[in-house]
Every structure is written in structure tokens, then in C-alpha cells.
Design a protein around this motif. Structure first.
Motif, PDB file in Angstrom:
ATOM      1  N   ARG A 309       0.865  -1.063   0.180  1.00  0.00           N
ATOM      2  CA  ARG A 309       0.104  -0.069   0.089  1.00  0.00           C
ATOM      3  C   ARG A 309       0.852   1.152   0.058  1.00  0.00           C
ATOM      4  O   ARG A 309       1.771   1.248   0.729  1.00  0.00           O
ATOM      5  CB  ARG A 309      -1.008  -0.144   1.276  1.00  0.00           C
ATOM      6  CG  ARG A 309      -1.994  -1.074   1.141  1.00  0.00           C
ATOM      7  CD  ARG A 309      -3.200  -0.855   2.064  1.00  0.00           C
ATOM      8  NE  ARG A 309      -4.164  -1.968   1.839  1.00  0.00           N
ATOM      9  CZ  ARG A 309      -5.517  -1.621   1.219  1.00  0.00           C
ATOM     10  NH1 ARG A 309      -5.495  -0.416   0.815  1.00  0.00           N
ATOM     11  NH2 ARG A 309      -6.263  -2.561   0.886  1.00  0.00           N
ATOM     12  N   ILE A 310       0.260   2.442  -0.594  1.00  0.00           N
ATOM     13  CA  ILE A 310       1.114   3.482  -0.611  1.00  0.00           C
ATOM     14  C   ILE A 310       0.207   4.761   0.165  1.00  0.00           C
ATOM     15  O   ILE A 310      -1.046   4.668  -0.251  1.00  0.00           O
ATOM     16  CB  ILE A 310       1.034   3.965  -2.069  1.00  0.00           C
ATOM     17  CG1 ILE A 310       1.736   2.797  -3.110  1.00  0.00           C
ATOM     18  CG2 ILE A 310       2.043   5.317  -2.418  1.00  0.00           C
ATOM     19  CD1 ILE A 310       3.270   2.463  -2.561  1.00  0.00           C
ATOM     20  N   LEU A 311       0.862   5.307   0.823  1.00  0.00           N
ATOM     21  CA  LEU A 311       0.172   6.557   1.393  1.00  0.00           C
ATOM     22  C   LEU A 311      -0.146   7.577   0.370  1.00  0.00           C
ATOM     23  O   LEU A 311       0.804   8.074  -0.306  1.00  0.00           O
ATOM     24  CB  LEU A 311       1.033   7.172   2.491  1.00  0.00           C
ATOM     25  CG  LEU A 311       0.405   8.171   3.375  1.00  0.00           C
ATOM     26  CD1 LEU A 311      -0.829   7.361   4.164  1.00  0.00           C
ATOM     27  CD2 LEU A 311       1.435   8.796   4.203  1.00  0.00           C
ATOM     28  N   THR A 312      -1.470   7.744   0.100  1.00  0.00           N
ATOM     29  CA  THR A 312      -1.789   8.723  -1.035  1.00  0.00           C
ATOM     30  C   THR A 312      -2.641   9.777  -0.647  1.00  0.00           C
ATOM     31  O   THR A 312      -3.499   9.743   0.263  1.00  0.00           O
ATOM     32  CB  THR A 312      -2.761   7.772  -1.931  1.00  0.00           C
ATOM     33  OG1 THR A 312      -1.927   6.514  -2.318  1.00  0.00           O
ATOM     34  CG2 THR A 312      -3.098   8.623  -3.123  1.00  0.00           C
ATOM     35  N   ARG A 313      -2.169  10.919  -0.981  1.00  0.00           N
ATOM     36  CA  ARG A 313      -3.051  12.284  -0.784  1.00  0.00           C
ATOM     37  C   ARG A 313      -3.915  12.690  -1.950  1.00  0.00           C
ATOM     38  O   ARG A 313      -3.288  12.883  -3.064  1.00  0.00           O
ATOM     39  CB  ARG A 313      -2.202  13.226  -0.321  1.00  0.00           C
ATOM     40  CG  ARG A 313      -2.778  14.723   0.193  1.00  0.00           C
ATOM     41  CD  ARG A 313      -1.745  15.808   0.471  1.00  0.00           C
ATOM     42  NE  ARG A 313      -0.743  15.982  -0.642  1.00  0.00           N
ATOM     43  CZ  ARG A 313      -0.076  16.991  -0.669  1.00  0.00           C
ATOM     44  NH1 ARG A 313      -0.162  18.102   0.111  1.00  0.00           N
ATOM     45  NH2 ARG A 313       1.048  17.180  -1.440  1.00  0.00           N
ATOM     46  N   ILE A 314      -5.211  12.711  -1.987  1.00  0.00           N
ATOM     47  CA  ILE A 314      -6.139  12.950  -2.798  1.00  0.00           C
ATOM     48  C   ILE A 314      -6.908  14.133  -2.651  1.00  0.00           C
ATOM     49  O   ILE A 314      -7.456  14.181  -1.578  1.00  0.00           O
ATOM     50  CB  ILE A 314      -7.310  11.666  -3.109  1.00  0.00           C
ATOM     51  CG1 ILE A 314      -6.505  10.229  -3.331  1.00  0.00           C
ATOM     52  CG2 ILE A 314      -8.124  12.066  -4.176  1.00  0.00           C
ATOM     53  CD1 ILE A 314      -7.653   9.056  -3.137  1.00  0.00           C
ATOM     54  N   ILE A 315      -6.665  15.133  -3.679  1.00  0.00           N
ATOM     55  CA  ILE A 315      -6.959  16.441  -3.480  1.00  0.00           C
ATOM     56  C   ILE A 315      -8.029  16.529  -4.608  1.00  0.00           C
ATOM     57  O   ILE A 315      -7.855  16.806  -5.697  1.00  0.00           O
ATOM     58  CB  ILE A 315      -5.943  17.425  -3.604  1.00  0.00           C
ATOM     59  CG1 ILE A 315      -4.943  17.020  -2.481  1.00  0.00           C
ATOM     60  CG2 ILE A 315      -6.634  18.968  -3.299  1.00  0.00           C
ATOM     61  CD1 ILE A 315      -3.613  17.925  -2.562  1.00  0.00           C
ATOM     62  N   GLN A 316      -9.283  17.169  -4.160  1.00  0.00           N
ATOM     63  CA  GLN A 316     -10.469  17.595  -5.065  1.00  0.00           C
ATOM     64  C   GLN A 316     -10.178  19.011  -4.966  1.00  0.00           C
ATOM     65  O   GLN A 316     -10.750  19.403  -3.986  1.00  0.00           O
ATOM     66  CB  GLN A 316     -11.662  16.921  -4.686  1.00  0.00           C
ATOM     67  CG  GLN A 316     -12.699  17.408  -5.465  1.00  0.00           C
ATOM     68  CD  GLN A 316     -14.314  16.848  -5.136  1.00  0.00           C
ATOM     69  OE1 GLN A 316     -14.385  16.654  -3.741  1.00  0.00           O
ATOM     70  NE2 GLN A 316     -15.343  16.891  -5.873  1.00  0.00           N
TER      71      GLN A 316
END
Length: 568
Positions: A309-316
Motif C-alpha cells: 500500500r502507498i500513502l496517498t493524498r487525494i485532493i479534489q
């Protein structure tokens, strides 16, 4: 087609709006950046629209065209309204005042517009010099009517006036912004994992979650790199970073620890949905940080597991927040091994040049970021383009060795000029390649192997071209000489002949200076020594032209043009 109706126009120019100034000023600033090709910093220095502006909204000294461009902008709210001759006549009256020292001094003494006053004081000597002409540039979102057309025709012999109306702007406009790709929805499984979800000042929503590599490699646009269009660079291949990531992927026992070893990735998207339990869904997305990680996962997708797993930052991001997207991209990469060139890769100036080359010269590819995929095109790397423009336009071949300054301190000066188009870059690049073919003629061999030599020859070429009328015209707008395949062939033949003559003169100078013992490196680091060498070569070339021993660019071009006419 660009929509310049008032309701849409005020949205387009919103980023250029300044408190205390009207839409006209924002419209002119937008035009100067997107059509006239200036950097926003330069624009802020030359726009003087406001009270007491005397009908003058901006002033720019266009050294390439040897003219002073004086701007006036007008916006109309009714899309059916046209531009007649009244406003053009008033603008011409303003231009007339700038033709004499008394007229300029009168404006300086009477205007209440401080910025206009300071611009006129700064440019006063240039205005009254015989070298520069005054050119009016009227910018509007209305179309010209028959009265305006008649006025322009009747005054064409006495007044330099250009009208950029609605149709012309729409025709010449090339989008310089990269938007989020229109990808379809993808769902990430976060069953059994916590994630953070919060809003930022109602302009963005952020979700921070450990996403499975199995889901990440299914994102659209990895194989063709479109997923990374908003990133500062694309897949760089077998770098040390990529090899280390691959090693971690190869060892399945380390997959659960992958999240501990790697910095994670950042995704910007149009739509973000967490309503379904244990699912995070996004649509219209782009990876702006973590290109190397995602590319490595994709290349080794047969080995990834649900444990990786990858620490992911999702920005809308809220729509129309282009500046915010750029800031997110910049700051997400600011702590990595990013070069000045990478940070400039998504600027309007570089994107516009890439789009122009792609649209008008499909056989070429203007590379603005590392890892761009040019397919089978002729690649023009923008670092090389900067070196070429430094040598030919700015006449500083000694500066080409400082790569960082091309995209740092000197980026605006090199690229953000009205004359720097995709066409200019393509033509000057071909001249540079023609120089490479003739390097074998240079004696001594030591000098031909020196990297700066090619740029010095390009500089010599620009000096020779500027010494005759046809050559001056070429230097102003070289793409005019690439209109047809025959034009291109004739141009390169002319360049080949001139280069041969210049190299003979240059070899003679080297021989006089001691041949192999000539201190090339010191000469090319000292502008005064390089100019002295240039003057000797150019003066020798001029004497040969005067004696009829060699032909000037004008003579060569006209001769080939006549031969072409005789064939037809």
C-alpha cells in the motif's frame, strides 16, 4: 473556439483582476500574457490603465520589431456590438501625442496616472529616437465593422495601427493551461483501513489514505504517461530511485513495509466520492507527485499484492482553481530532486510553445519536461531551445553553459517575448542542426569539439543576417521563411553557404591567433574577448561581400527565389 462573450470573458480574465482597476485592465493583462507572450511580471510593469491614462493602457518596447507598442483595450458587454471608427480615431489621437518630445512632455506634466508618467519618463528618449516606430495595438472583444475596416485602410500609410478584435484573438489563441485529464471513475478498496477526510477553506477537499498498489496500477493513462501531464516531469526510466522501488516490489515479504519506506503520492481530481463504505472513488484525476513510484508499480504490476500500500493524498479542487493546482504541484515536488527546468515545465509560456509546435509543426516535438514521450518526432528539448535563443536573439553565447539560469533568472528574458513562437524555435533549431553538419570544416579540430562553438557560430550567423534587409526580416520573424517545403530548402541552402564563408574567415582568425595554442576557453568565458573575435570575423565577411567575393543572405535568398520562379 474561444468564447469572448462578456459573461465568459470576466471568468477568463479573473486571475488578472487587480483591485481598483476595471475589466479592461484585466482583459489587456490576459491578452499580453496569452497572445502577446509576456510574463505576468513584465505585464504588471507595463499596464497603466486607470484614471488619467490619456487613452494609453500599456506601453512595451518591442526590441525585436524595433517599435514601441502602445496598447488600448475595450470590452463590450453586448456580444452583438461592434467596433466602429470612433474609438480608433481617438486612439490615433493619443498616438499622435507620443510622436514629439513636446507631446510626451505635455502628457508627463498633465497626467494624474503615476504609472503612465513613469513609463513615459523611462521611455522618453526611445520615443523620440528615429530607430523605433510607434505602433498602436487596440484590443477588444468586439468585432470590427465596415467603418473600422475603412478607417484602417485609409490610415495604413500614415499610422501603424493593429486591431486585435474578437475573431482575430479567437483565431490566434492557443490554450496554455493543462487541465486534469477526463478519466473515468476508479474505486480504491480501503476495507479495514482508516483514512482522513477534511475540507480546506471550501476550495479543496483532501483525503489521506493507504491505497493498494493493485488498485493504483489500474489508473488510466499510466502506459502513455497522460496520467502525469500535470506533474513536473514524467517517467525517467531506470534511475536509482526507480531501481530502489523495483527492488522493494520484488521482495514480497517487504510489501507490508512499503508504506514505511516511500514518501507516497499525490493525486488531484475533479470528483471525489466516499459515500460507499470502504470505497474511495475518484474521476478526472492526475498524479502530480509520485510519477516514478506509480510507473515502477505499473512496470512490475505482476508482482504487486494487496499488502503493498502507498500513502496517498487525494485532493479534489474546486473548478477554475488553476493557480491552486499549480501551487499544489510545485509544493508537492519542492522537497525532491527537482530542477529549475522541471518547475517551469507547466508554466503557460512553455505549455503554449509545446502546443504551437505540435499544432503547426507536427514533425517536431518540443520537450518541456523530463520523460516526455515524443514518439517518432524530431525532439527539441527546451533547454537547448533556451541556449539557441540566448545565442541568436540575445547574442550571449557565453551564457549557454549556465543551464540553471535558463529556467531560473533568465527564463522571462529568454522565452517570454512577443516574438518567441513555436515557429521561431523550430526554424532556429534547424539552423543549429545545419551548423552541426559544418563543424567538420573548423580548424583546429580542438575548437570544433568545444560545445560552445555551435552556439558561437549561431551568434555569428545572427550578426551576419542582421546586416541586410532580408536578413533583418528573417531575424524578426524566421517562420515566414518556412511557409513551404521549397522555402525551407532555400533557407537551409543559404545558411549552408553563409556558414561555409564564416568558417573560412573564422579559421583564418584562429591561425593568426596561434591555431592550437589559441586560448579558446578563456575567450569564450569573457564577453569582451568574444565580441572582439566576432568583430574581426564579421568585418572580414563584410569586406568580401563588398568586393563581390561572397554573397549576402539577401543576394542568396533572392537568387534562389528567382531560380524557383523560372522553374515554374
Amino acid at each position: 473556439m474561444l468564447n469572448l462573450d462578456y459573461a465568459n470573458l470576466i471568468k477568463i480574465v479573473q486571475p488578472y483582476k487587480v483591485v481598483g482597476r476595471e475589466e479592461n485592465s484585466a482583459f489587456l493583462s490576459w491578452f499580453l500574457v496569452n497572445l502577446y507572450r509576456l510574463d505576468i511580471i513584465a505585464v504588471q510593469n507595463i499596464v497603466c490603465d486607470g484614471r488619467g491614462d490619456k487613452g494609453i493602457d500599456g506601453i512595451y518596447v518591442n526590441e525585436n520589431e524595433e517599435c514601441i507598442d502602445v496598447f488600448q483595450s475595450k470590452t463590450v458587454q453586448n456580444s452583438s456590438k461592434t467596433l466602429g471608427d470612433t474609438q480608433l480615431k481617438e486612439f490615433v489621437g493619443s498616438l499622435r501625442q507620443l510622436e514629439t518630445a513636446d507631446g510626451i512632455d505635455s502628457i508627463i506634466s498633465t497626467t494624474g496616472n503615476t504609472q503612465l508618467k513613469n513609463l513615459l519618463i523611462d521611455y522618453r528618449d526611445i520615443f523620440i529616437s528615429s530607430k523605433y516606430i510607434i505602433r498602436g495595438m487596440f484590443v477588444t472583444n468586439a468585432n470590427k465593422d465596415s467603418n473600422a475596416e475603412s478607417f484602417l485602410q485609409s490610415t495604413s500609410a500614415t499610422t501603424n495601427l493593429e486591431v486585435w478584435d474578437r475573431d482575430l484573438i479567437a483565431q490566434m489563441y492557443i490554450n496554455s493551461e493543462k487541465s486534469i485529464p477526463a478519466t473515468s471513475e476508479i474505486a480504491f478498496d480501503v476495507f479495514g483501513f482508516d483514512y482522513i477526510d477534511y475540507n480546506v477553506d471550501n476550495i479543496a477537499r483532501v483525503v489521506l489514505a493507504p491505497l493498494s498498489a493493485v488498485d493504483l496500477v489500474n489508473m488510466e493513462g499510466i502506459h502513455n504517461q497522460q496520467l502525469f501531464d500535470l506533474n513536473l516531469r514524467k517517467d525517467l526510466g531506470k534511475t536509482k530511485v526507480n531501481k530502489d522501488i523495483t527492488n522493494s516490489i520484488s521482495n514480497s515479504s517487504e510489501h507490508s513495509n512499503f508504506i514505511l519506506y516511500h514518501n507516497g503520492i499525490t493525486i488531484i481530481c475533479d470528483k471525489l466520492d466516499t459515500l460507499e463504505k470502504d470505497k474511495i472513488k475518484i474521476q478526472g484525476y492526475s498524479v502530480v507527485n509520485g510519477c516514478q513510484t506509480v510507473s515502477s508499480l505499473y512496470e512490475n504490476r505482476a508482482r504487486v499484492t494487496q499488502d503493498l500500500r502507498i500513502l496517498t493524498r487525494i485532493i479534489q479542487v474546486v473548478q477554475n482553481q488553476v493557480d491552486l493546482i499549480s501551487k499544489i504541484t510545485y509544493n508537492s515536488n519542492n522537497q525532491n530532486g527537482i530542477k529549475a527546468r522541471d518547475f517551469r515545465s507547466n508554466t503557460p509560456t512553455q505549455v503554449r510553445l509545446q502546443q504551437e509546435v505540435a499544432h503547426n509543426y507536427p514533425g517536431y516535438f518540443y520537450e518541456i519536461k523530463r520523460g516526455d514521450n515524443p514518439n517518432q518526432s524530431i525532439v527539441i528539448e527546451n533547454t537547448l531551445a533556451g541556449q539557441i535563443l540566448l545565442s541568436f536573439d540575445l547574442k550571449r553565447p557565453w551564457a549557454v553553459q549556465n543551464f540553471n539560469k535558463i529556467f531560473d533568472d533568465s527564463h522571462q528574458e529568454i522565452f517570454a517575448r512577443p516574438e518567441v513562437t513555436g515557429g521561431r524555435i523550430v526554424v532556429l533549431f534547424d539552423l543549429y542542426k545545419e551548423i552541426e553538419k559544418d563543424l567538420c570544416k573548423i580548424e583546429p579540430p580542438l575548437f570544433r569539439s568545444y560545445q560552445v562553438t555551435k552556439f558561437f557560430l549561431l551568434y555569428l550567423l545572427s550578426e551576419v543576417m542582421a546586416d541586410n534587409e532580408v536578413g533583418k526580416d528573417f531575424c524578426r520573424k524566421p517562420e515566414k521563411y518556412y511557409k513551404t517545403a521549397n522555402h525551407k530548402a532555400n533557407l537551409l541552402e543559404c545558411i549552408h553557404v553563409i556558414l561555409g564563408d564564416l568558417i573560412i574567415d573564422l579559421n583564418g582568425e584562429f591561425e593568426e591567433e596561434g591555431g592550437e595554442n589559441f586560448d579558446f576557453k578563456s575567450t569564450f568565458k569573457a564577453p569582451n574577448l568574444l565580441r572582439n573575435l566576432t568583430n574581426k570575423v564579421i568585418n572580414s565577411h563584410k569586406k568580401l561581400i563588398a568586393r563581390g567575393r561572397v554573397e549576402s543572405f539577401s543576394q542568396l535568398w533572392e537568387k534562389l527565389a528567382n531560380q524557383e520562379q523560372q522553374k515554374t
